[in-house]
Design an enzyme around this catalytic site. Structure first.
Site, mmCIF file in Angstrom:
data_model
loop_
_atom_site.group_PDB
_atom_site.id
_atom_site.type_symbol
_atom_site.label_atom_id
_atom_site.label_comp_id
_atom_site.label_asym_id
_atom_site.label_seq_id
_atom_site.Cartn_x
_atom_site.Cartn_y
_atom_site.Cartn_z
ATOM 1 C CE LYS A 153 -76.682 -3.006 55.114
ATOM 2 N NZ LYS A 153 -77.968 -3.166 54.318
ATOM 3 C CD GLN B 59 -82.093 -5.775 60.260
ATOM 4 O OE1 GLN B 59 -83.301 -6.333 59.844
ATOM 5 N NE2 GLN B 59 -80.932 -6.434 59.743
ATOM 6 C CE LYS C 134 -82.008 -9.879 61.982
ATOM 7 N NZ LYS C 134 -82.629 -9.896 60.644
ATOM 8 C CE LYS D 27 -86.550 -5.587 57.505
ATOM 9 N NZ LYS D 27 -85.299 -6.665 57.765
ATOM 10 C CG ASP E 114 -87.331 -8.522 54.880
ATOM 11 O OD1 ASP E 114 -86.573 -8.840 55.829
ATOM 12 O OD2 ASP E 114 -88.332 -8.871 55.129
ATOM 13 C CB THR F 198 -80.254 -14.900 54.986
ATOM 14 O OG1 THR F 198 -80.218 -13.583 54.572
ATOM 15 C CG2 THR F 198 -81.238 -14.798 56.485
ATOM 16 C CB SER G 9 -75.486 -6.369 54.255
ATOM 17 O OG SER G 9 -76.616 -6.895 53.202
HETATM 18 N N1 GLU Z 1 -83.649 -8.251 55.437
HETATM 19 C C1 GLU Z 1 -82.502 -8.977 55.922
HETATM 20 C C2 GLU Z 1 -82.441 -9.133 57.487
HETATM 21 O O1 GLU Z 1 -83.705 -9.353 57.966
HETATM 22 C C3 GLU Z 1 -81.027 -8.451 55.558
HETATM 23 C C4 GLU Z 1 -80.900 -6.688 55.777
HETATM 24 C C5 GLU Z 1 -79.605 -6.280 55.348
HETATM 25 O O2 GLU Z 1 -78.899 -6.832 54.476
HETATM 26 O O3 GLU Z 1 -79.542 -5.114 55.589
HETATM 27 O O4 GLU Z 1 -81.509 -9.069 58.447
#
Ligand code: GLU
Length: 445
Positions: free
Chosen positions: A90, A111, A114, A126, A166, A210, A377
């Site tokens: 994800k 990610q 996170k 990503k 993103d 975010t 998400s």
């Molecule tokens: N690009 C966002 C991040 O850096 C969201 C990623 C998502 O929603 O999958 O976490």
């Protein structure tokens, strides 16, 4: 850095030459992990770190398309499926001319931690492209997205890999990507992408999540010092989706956001940024920040320069990686800075983080403070899986619970490891242990 980790780090850096941002993200995490390996030698025996730094799969592909003048254009597409210990890969897609493998790997690596911190069942990945959407027509963006998805579709799926937005990828791009996926596969598989439009499987609050989440996390940090956003003087960098929603939320909590920026310059608006005007200029007209200053009295526009020259008690870097260096951090300190919450991914250099931490400024690293986007998400995926859609209030409540939970987990982990208030350590260890435990349980794969 711990000597055992140092040699693993050297190998990772040598195996991935020329990927400066990926190196930076790895070093920053490794610096926190010595004490975990004292307590958990089994992680070293199972080579968890070596495995974690090697993506499960890296896909690089050609994206051919024609521009409006009929000329053929070639871009490069990426999807790095980094770690699936906790769930399907994800993470977002970034369309920006600076995108290359090192950027995608740094973002994918961040990610993993996170997503683990959110407590939701999502792995880390990503992707993106060096395509530059700026100045391109809608028709060009659509043709690019369709070509991109014509390759990507075979690698993704609601149980496999779930991309989202993103930098350079918002609702418009997700729409074109979803349409092409649906057409190729003949499946209305809502959970394959997140950040969808609200009438076709998207979640309320996802666009705001975010920026809102960054402010909620920062508010929790401020509470530990007996204060809040109320009355703070805030500077936000950027003026994209994350920045705009961080500004809106900070002001809703009583702060005055006096400056924000784009890649050309910054505005200073002592009365507090007019969020509606900012949304019109940036989101509706896809214009530049200079136009915001031209339309509002009492606003000054500074061409070039650094938004971090503006005094603030709270700084929210919401633009891009390495936008705030050690010198900028030192300048911010001179003016009574209390807290920094990272809305972007790795916006502060390692020098800047050191300056903030040495000065005792509350510092919320991106992998914790900006996790609200990906967490929402995951809420969108839940709604898709149950063919349901939740109210704004309910979804925002879930987001708030998740952000407070991340804050508390980071704080508790920092306490447990003897460094109270060190959110960098708390986020890195908290995310790592969760993924490492799952990897151990799932065997050598
Ligand atoms: N690009 C966002 C991040 O850096 C969201 C990623 C998502 O929603 O999958 O976490």
């Amino acid at each position: 850095m711990d000597a055992r980790l140092e040699s693993i780090k050297d190998t990772v850096l040598a195996r991935n030459p020329g990927e400066a941002e990926f190196h930076q993200a790895v070093v920053e995490v490794f610096e926190s992990l010595g004490p975990v390996h004292d307590r958990h030698p089994e992680f070293l025996e199972a080579a968890i770190l070596e495995r974690l730094c090697e993506p499960e799969r890296q896909i690089i592909f050609r994206v051919p398309w024609t521009d409006d003048s009929g000329r053929v254009q070639i871009n490069r597409g990426f999807r790095v499926e980094f770690n699936s210990a906790l769930g399907p890969y994800k993470g977002g897609l970034r369309f920006h001319p600076s995108v290359y493998l090192g950027i995608v790997k740094f973002l994918g690596f961040e990610q993993i931690f996170k997503n683990a911190l959110t407590g939701m069942p999502i792995g880390g990945g990503k992707g993106g492209s060096d395509f530059d959407p700026r100045g391109r027509s809608d028709a060009e963006v659509m043709r690019f997205c369709q070509s991109f998805m014509t390759e990507l579709y075979r690698h993704i799926g609601e149980y496999t890999d779930v991309p989202a937005g993103d930098i350079g990828v918002g609702g418009r791009e997700i729409g074109y990507l979803f349409g092409q996926y649906k057409r190729i596969t003949n499946r209305y598989e809502s959970g394959v992408l997140t950040g969808k439009g609200i009438s076709w499987g998207g979640s309320l609050v996802r666009p705001e999540a975010t920026g809102f989440g960054t402010v909620i996390f920062t508010q929790e940090m401020l509470k530990t010092r007996g204060t809040s956003f109320d009355g703070q003087r805030v500077v936000v960098s950027g003026s994209g989706n994350v920045a705009v929603n961080a500004i809106a939320k900070a002001q809703a909590l009583g702060a005055t956001v006096v400056a924000c920026s784009d890649s050309s310059g910054y505005v200073v608006d002592e009365a507090g940024i007019d969020v509606e005007l900012l949304r019109t200029v940036k989101e509706v007209e896809r214009g530049r920040l200079k136009e915001y200053a031209e339309r509002r009295a009492g606003v000054s526009y500074v061409d070039g320069g650094s938004v971090w020259d503006v005094d603030a008690t709270v700084a929210l870097p919401c633009a891009t990686q390495n936008e705030l260096d050690g010198d900028a951090a030192a300048r911010l300190l001179r003016n009574g800075l209390l807290a920094v919450g990272e809305g972007a991914n790795m916006p502060s250099t390692r020098d800047a983080v050191a300056v903030f931490q040495e000065a005792g400024v509350l510092f919320g690293p991106g992998k914790a403070a900006n996790a609200g986007g990906v967490a929402t998400s995951a809420l969108e995926m839940q709604q898709n899986a149950s063919r349901d859609s939740w109210s704004f209030e309910h979804t925002e409540e879930r987001l708030t619970e998740i952000m407070v939970g991340i804050h508390d987990r980071c704080a508790a982990t920092a306490d447990e490891y003897g460094e109270p208030g060190n959110y960098v350590l708390g986020a890195n260890i908290g995310g790592f242990v969760k993924v490492a435990d799952a990897m151990l349980a799932q065997g050598l794969i």
